[in-house]
Design a protein around this motif. Structure first.
Motif, PDB file in Angstrom:
ATOM      1  N   PHE A  12       0.842  -1.321  -0.034  1.00 25.92           N
ATOM      2  CA  PHE A  12      -0.110  -0.069   0.062  1.00 25.92           C
ATOM      3  C   PHE A  12       0.876   1.102   0.027  1.00 25.92           C
ATOM      4  N   GLU A  13       1.957   1.283   0.888  1.00 22.35           N
ATOM      5  CA  GLU A  13       2.760   2.403   1.030  1.00 22.35           C
ATOM      6  C   GLU A  13       3.518   2.811  -0.388  1.00 22.35           C
ATOM      7  N   LEU A  14       3.921   1.498  -0.883  1.00 30.57           N
ATOM      8  CA  LEU A  14       4.551   1.726  -2.395  1.00 30.57           C
ATOM      9  C   LEU A  14       3.624   2.258  -3.374  1.00 30.57           C
ATOM     10  N   ALA A  15       2.248   1.804  -3.406  1.00 36.07           N
ATOM     11  CA  ALA A  15       1.415   2.238  -4.421  1.00 36.07           C
ATOM     12  C   ALA A  15       1.134   3.684  -4.118  1.00 36.07           C
ATOM     13  N   LEU A  60       6.908  -1.451  -8.481  1.00 36.37           N
ATOM     14  CA  LEU A  60       6.900  -0.026  -8.762  1.00 36.37           C
ATOM     15  C   LEU A  60       6.806  -0.098 -10.442  1.00 36.37           C
ATOM     16  N   TRP A  61       7.899  -0.690 -11.067  1.00 33.73           N
ATOM     17  CA  TRP A  61       7.446  -0.715 -12.602  1.00 33.73           C
ATOM     18  C   TRP A  61       6.378  -1.267 -13.017  1.00 33.73           C
ATOM     19  N   ALA A  62       5.739  -2.035 -12.511  1.00 29.84           N
ATOM     20  CA  ALA A  62       4.404  -2.373 -12.799  1.00 29.84           C
ATOM     21  C   ALA A  62       3.439  -1.198 -12.693  1.00 29.84           C
ATOM     22  N   CYS A  63       3.332  -0.415 -11.652  1.00 26.82           N
ATOM     23  CA  CYS A  63       2.648   0.838 -11.543  1.00 26.82           C
ATOM     24  C   CYS A  63       2.714   1.827 -12.651  1.00 26.82           C
ATOM     25  N   HIS A  64       3.970   1.735 -13.059  1.00 29.72           N
ATOM     26  CA  HIS A  64       4.380   2.550 -14.124  1.00 29.72           C
ATOM     27  C   HIS A  64       3.997   2.165 -15.516  1.00 29.72           C
ATOM     28  N   CYS A  65       4.330   0.952 -15.830  1.00 30.55           N
ATOM     29  CA  CYS A  65       3.864   0.393 -16.713  1.00 30.55           C
ATOM     30  C   CYS A  65       2.250   0.442 -17.022  1.00 30.55           C
ATOM     31  N   ALA A  66       1.596   0.104 -16.082  1.00 27.92           N
ATOM     32  CA  ALA A  66       0.080   0.181 -16.088  1.00 27.92           C
ATOM     33  C   ALA A  66      -0.457   1.464 -16.495  1.00 27.92           C
ATOM     34  N   ASP A  67      -0.122   2.590 -16.034  1.00 26.23           N
ATOM     35  CA  ASP A  67      -0.380   3.793 -16.150  1.00 26.23           C
ATOM     36  C   ASP A  67       0.122   4.245 -17.797  1.00 26.23           C
ATOM     37  N   ARG A  68       1.221   3.961 -17.995  1.00 24.02           N
ATOM     38  CA  ARG A  68       1.624   4.224 -19.649  1.00 24.02           C
ATOM     39  C   ARG A  68       0.469   3.280 -20.393  1.00 24.02           C
ATOM     40  N   CYS A  69       0.373   2.357 -19.990  1.00 20.79           N
ATOM     41  CA  CYS A  69      -0.531   1.478 -20.922  1.00 20.79           C
ATOM     42  C   CYS A  69      -1.886   2.121 -21.083  1.00 20.79           C
ATOM     43  N   ARG A  70      -2.422   2.597 -19.917  1.00 22.96           N
ATOM     44  CA  ARG A  70      -3.600   3.115 -19.787  1.00 22.96           C
ATOM     45  C   ARG A  70      -3.841   4.455 -20.614  1.00 22.96           C
ATOM     46  N   THR A  71      -2.599   5.174 -20.482  1.00 26.14           N
ATOM     47  CA  THR A  71      -2.853   6.680 -21.133  1.00 26.14           C
ATOM     48  C   THR A  71      -2.318   6.658 -22.548  1.00 26.14           C
ATOM     49  N   ALA A  72      -1.734   5.595 -23.095  1.00 25.13           N
ATOM     50  CA  ALA A  72      -1.407   5.558 -24.363  1.00 25.13           C
ATOM     51  C   ALA A  72      -2.520   5.601 -25.360  1.00 25.13           C
ATOM     52  N   PRO A  73      -2.459   6.205 -26.341  1.00 24.92           N
ATOM     53  CA  PRO A  73      -3.561   6.700 -27.426  1.00 24.92           C
ATOM     54  C   PRO A  73      -3.969   5.662 -28.500  1.00 24.92           C
ATOM     55  N   THR A  74      -2.790   4.677 -28.701  1.00 27.44           N
ATOM     56  CA  THR A  74      -3.069   4.006 -29.718  1.00 27.44           C
ATOM     57  C   THR A  74      -2.536   2.524 -29.482  1.00 27.44           C
ATOM     58  N   LEU A  75      -2.986   1.440 -29.909  1.00 30.17           N
ATOM     59  CA  LEU A  75      -2.555   0.116 -29.521  1.00 30.17           C
ATOM     60  C   LEU A  75      -1.107  -0.043 -29.980  1.00 30.17           C
ATOM     61  N   PRO A  76      -0.370   0.225 -30.746  1.00 31.36           N
ATOM     62  CA  PRO A  76       1.081   0.294 -30.965  1.00 31.36           C
ATOM     63  C   PRO A  76       1.739   0.897 -29.894  1.00 31.36           C
ATOM     64  N   GLU A  77       1.347   1.995 -29.330  1.00 30.05           N
ATOM     65  CA  GLU A  77       1.883   2.825 -28.245  1.00 30.05           C
ATOM     66  C   GLU A  77       1.682   2.099 -27.104  1.00 30.05           C
ATOM     67  N   LYS A  78       0.486   1.197 -26.773  1.00 34.58           N
ATOM     68  CA  LYS A  78       0.316   0.543 -25.475  1.00 34.58           C
ATOM     69  C   LYS A  78       1.126  -0.708 -25.488  1.00 34.58           C
ATOM     70  N   ILE A 110      -0.515  -7.758  -5.533  1.00 29.40           N
ATOM     71  CA  ILE A 110      -1.052  -7.043  -4.433  1.00 29.40           C
ATOM     72  C   ILE A 110      -0.715  -5.506  -4.390  1.00 29.40           C
ATOM     73  N   ILE A 111       0.740  -5.134  -5.001  1.00 26.25           N
ATOM     74  CA  ILE A 111       0.641  -3.739  -5.216  1.00 26.25           C
ATOM     75  C   ILE A 111      -0.112  -2.944  -6.397  1.00 26.25           C
ATOM     76  N   LEU A 112      -0.199  -3.762  -7.497  1.00 23.05           N
ATOM     77  CA  LEU A 112      -1.373  -3.083  -8.370  1.00 23.05           C
ATOM     78  C   LEU A 112      -2.563  -3.110  -7.961  1.00 23.05           C
ATOM     79  N   LEU A 113      -2.902  -4.123  -6.899  1.00 19.20           N
ATOM     80  CA  LEU A 113      -4.308  -4.127  -6.409  1.00 19.20           C
ATOM     81  C   LEU A 113      -4.481  -2.682  -5.772  1.00 19.20           C
TER      82      LEU A 113
END
Length: 240
Positions: free
Chosen positions: A49-52, A103-121, A149-152
């Protein structure tokens, strides 16, 4: 209505460190006291939780990752002393590697969510997949389940009863079905010891959103506690 949330981030971290200490003492110098490892299950969800939370509020993700990487490297030999009774134990790696992957998973999940196109995701999606799989393949403490758990906690950060319910259900599923350990019969069912991790949730739900006293010495001490206590326990364990 008064705010009934009163735990700061520093106080939650202190609770997690204490619970972790009990768990590692049980694993080394005071075996047989099973209640200590049950209480120890509380630690990782608080750290997750604290890392998230830290990921959400950090102004320098690279520096945060470097601190976790340094912690992981410094802690590996002390962890091996506790986990395997030797200075080199390749079959289990310390939990800081799992936190770094989270930490890396959180960053990648955010980038995947905000990427506008499928190739960028695609690149962040591959990064997220690696963050999930590598801890399990490298046998880090909590492994893939720890990253989940961190992603949760990252994905349920909105607050409210829906977030609390999702955290409770998600943590139970991960603890019961992704982590293996001692089981306890409850009627016709067998409940994993890891489910004691759910006791961390009421503490987390009492988090008041405040960091607490900001002090570099305290921050460094919290990081240093992990390898330091492992080193002491490891030396005592190997001297038995």
């Amino acid at each position: 209505m008064p705010n009934r949330r009163f735990f700061t981030a520093n106080q939650l971290k202190a609770i997690a460190l204490f619970c972790m200490l009990l768990d590692h003492m049980w694993a080394t110098i005071v075996p047989g006291r099973e209640w200590m490892t049950c209480v120890g299950r509380i630690a990782f969800p608080i750290f997750a939780f604290e890392l998230a939370q830290g990921y959400t509020h950090t102004h320098d993700l690279r520096a945060y990752a470097k601190r976790l990487l340094l912690l992981a490297v410094v802690s590996e030999v002390p962890f091996d002393m506790v986990a395997g009774g030797t200075y080199f134990y390749p079959w289990h790696q310390n939990v800081a590697w799992t936190l770094l992957a989270g930490l890396w998973a959180c960053h990648c999940a955010d980038r995947c969510r905000t990427a506008p196109t499928l190739p960028e995701k695609l690149p962040p999606l591959l990064g997220l997949l690696a963050a999930l799989l590598l801890p399990g393949l490298l046998l880090t403490d909590y492994g893939t389940a720890g990253v989940v758990i961190i992603l949760l906690f990252r994905l349920t950060r909105g607050g409210g009863w829906r977030s609390c319910l999702a955290q409770a259900v998600g943590l139970f599923v991960v603890s019961q079905y992704m982590l293996i350990g001692q089981v306890y019969p409850v009627g016709p069912f067998e409940v994993q010891q890891e489910c004691f991790a759910l006791l961390a949730l009421p503490l987390i739900w009492l988090y008041n959103g405040q960091h607490g006293r900001k002090n570099k010495a305290l921050q460094h001490a919290a990081y240093a506690f992990y390898p330091a206590h492992l080193l002491v326990l490891g030396m005592l364990f190997m001297a038995k």
